[in-house]
Structures are given as C-alpha cells and as structure tokens.
Design a protein around this motif. Sequence first.
Motif, PDB file in Angstrom:
ATOM      1  N   THR A   1       0.847  -1.204   0.000  1.00 20.70           N
ATOM      2  CA  THR A   1       0.000   0.000   0.000  1.00 20.70           C
ATOM      3  C   THR A   1       0.880   1.250   0.000  1.00 20.70           C
ATOM      4  O   THR A   1       1.436   1.629  -1.022  1.00 20.70           O
ATOM      5  CB  THR A   1      -0.962  -0.021   1.193  1.00 20.70           C
TER       6      THR A   1
ATOM      7  N   LYS B   1       0.584   2.927  11.443  1.00 21.28           N
ATOM      8  CA  LYS B   1       1.324   1.672  11.601  1.00 21.28           C
ATOM      9  C   LYS B   1       2.532   1.639  10.673  1.00 21.28           C
ATOM     10  O   LYS B   1       3.627   1.217  11.063  1.00 21.28           O
ATOM     11  CB  LYS B   1       0.403   0.482  11.317  1.00 21.28           C
ATOM     12  N   ILE B   2       2.344   2.097   9.430  1.00 16.47           N
ATOM     13  CA  ILE B   2       3.436   2.136   8.468  1.00 16.47           C
ATOM     14  C   ILE B   2       4.532   3.082   8.929  1.00 16.47           C
ATOM     15  O   ILE B   2       5.730   2.756   8.860  1.00 16.47           O
ATOM     16  CB  ILE B   2       2.903   2.554   7.076  1.00 16.47           C
TER      17      ILE B   2
ATOM     18  N   GLU C   1       3.521   1.693   2.121  1.00 15.36           N
ATOM     19  CA  GLU C   1       4.805   1.422   2.760  1.00 15.36           C
ATOM     20  C   GLU C   1       5.983   1.944   1.932  1.00 15.36           C
ATOM     21  O   GLU C   1       6.952   2.473   2.476  1.00 15.36           O
ATOM     22  CB  GLU C   1       4.990  -0.086   2.980  1.00 15.36           C
TER      23      GLU C   1
ATOM     24  N   SER D   1      -5.259   4.831  10.332  1.00 16.06           N
ATOM     25  CA  SER D   1      -4.686   3.888  11.281  1.00 16.06           C
ATOM     26  C   SER D   1      -3.574   3.081  10.624  1.00 16.06           C
ATOM     27  O   SER D   1      -2.509   2.860  11.209  1.00 16.06           O
ATOM     28  CB  SER D   1      -5.763   2.952  11.818  1.00 16.06           C
ATOM     29  N   ASP D   2      -3.804   2.655   9.390  1.00 15.27           N
ATOM     30  CA  ASP D   2      -2.793   1.901   8.652  1.00 15.27           C
ATOM     31  C   ASP D   2      -1.563   2.763   8.389  1.00 15.27           C
ATOM     32  O   ASP D   2      -0.421   2.278   8.454  1.00 15.27           O
ATOM     33  CB  ASP D   2      -3.366   1.397   7.328  1.00 15.27           C
TER      34      ASP D   2
ATOM     35  N   LYS E   1      -9.724   3.594   9.114  1.00 14.66           N
ATOM     36  CA  LYS E   1      -8.817   2.490   8.824  1.00 14.66           C
ATOM     37  C   LYS E   1      -7.589   2.967   8.050  1.00 14.66           C
ATOM     38  O   LYS E   1      -6.457   2.567   8.344  1.00 14.66           O
ATOM     39  CB  LYS E   1      -9.536   1.404   8.026  1.00 14.66           C
ATOM     40  N   GLY E   2      -7.803   3.838   7.070  1.00 15.13           N
ATOM     41  CA  GLY E   2      -6.692   4.320   6.261  1.00 15.13           C
ATOM     42  C   GLY E   2      -5.654   5.047   7.087  1.00 15.13           C
ATOM     43  O   GLY E   2      -4.451   4.797   6.961  1.00 15.13           O
TER      44      GLY E   2
END
Length: 264
Positions: free
Chosen positions: A203, A251-252, A205, A247-248, A244-245
């Motif tokens: 995605t 995390k990245i 990253e 949040s992701d 969600k986007g």
Amino acid sequence: MIYYRQNGVPQFESTEFNNKTKDYCLLIPIINEGDRIINELKRAKYNNVSDLVDIIICDGGSTDGCTEITRLKSLGVNTLLVKQDVGKQGAQFRMGIWFAFERGYKGIITIDGNNKDSIEDVYKFIDKLEEGYDFIQGSRFIKGGKAINTPIIRYLSVKLLHAPVISLTAKHRFTDTTNAYRAYSMKYLKDKRVQPLRDIFQTYELLAYLSSRATQIGLKACEVPVTRAYPKNEKTPTKISFFKGNSDLLKILFNNWMGKYNII
C-alpha cells in the motif's frame, strides 16, 4: 503484452504507444480517477511535459473508462501499465519501477493522478536529478510552494505527525512527506541496501520507506517547491479512508521508524 508475476513484481499488462524516448519517466498511479486524470494529462500536454519525460500510467484496474487507449495516446501518454494482481499503490509503483529498470531510465518521477499537483513543475525534479540528487521531495510548504485549500486535518497531520516522524527516521528535515510528487535516481533505487521490488510494499509502505532510506544510506536529498491544490467545496480526492486508512498509515510510519522495511 502480459508480464507474469515474479518476485517483487505483480503481474501486469503493458500497452506501449511508443518506445523509450527520454532519460526520465513520470509514473502516475491511478484507479478510477475519471476526469481528474484526464484533466491532469491535458495540463501536461499544454505544458509540453512529454517533451521532458515519458509518461507512464500505472493503473490499478480502473473500470470507469479513464484509461481509454485512444484518448491516453492523444494526450501524450507513452505507456499504460495495468496491474492484474494483488496490492494497491505500492504494487502499482513496483510494476512501474520494474518497467523503468527494464527500459534503462536514468531516474523516475512520480505524481498522483488526481490532478491536485502542479505537473508542469516536472522540470524542477529533472534539474535536481541532473545535479546529482538521489531523492527529491516536492513540497508545498517551502519557499515558492503553494498549498491551496488544504483540509485542516491534512495540514495538521502532515505538519505535526507525518513530516516530523519521517524526518526523524531519515535524519533529514522534510516538510511535505505525504506528497507523492517526488523523484528518485536509479543510483538510489538500484542500491542493494534499498531494494524497492519487494512484496512487503503493498500500500503506502514504499512511499514512507523511500522518503527516509536515501539519507539513511548517505545519498543526497532535497526538496523543490510545488503546488498542491485541493478542489474548493468538493469532496477531497483520496483513496485513504478516515479511520482504517489513517490507522494503517500510522502503523506504516511506526514500522518504517523501527526499520522494519530496511535491508539488513
């Protein structure tokens, strides 16, 4: 032509309207961008961008007609790549990077396909690549740059979170790190300590990783001023969902800071 899946590169179909004609290419990842990508390509044509770079569309599988062959060709597109595999933006970039490797370009410029960015500024990235820079980040927040109608939540997230974390990770100050308008030298992308063609980059990253890796390994990086304009009184064009986007993305950022994507 179909290129079947290989390690780090998704399966994709290539439609080449012309052979390689320039030293640099412009990769534009899209999926169902409708009139936004068409208007962006019209701006590119008006500003003779295809005189400077080979324009390569990296499509994630659009179904809205925005990749109609005859129109793309008339707007100066050199090649259309269509992903036929898993993954999102990261996979689209990986197929584009692999294709650029195969063609032997000196460097790669990337830009979103939603018509928010000043595609007419491509020459600024080429100038810096020619000067020997390996990573060039476009920024609306430096002198000469323009941030138009930036949603407040976007402004704050870049200024207070994303840019500080990427800068800390890179040990180099960057001001507009969510901006995909940037350039990479082949020296950078082909360095054995980088290796962008890995399936871990599905995605966003790869954007985070490539923002910080150049200066970590001692290569030259800089920013150039660009314009990013969001449409006024319209829905913000984005593929990132609010909860969600984001949040992701957090995390990245954390994984990148911890060196999860680095080659040991």
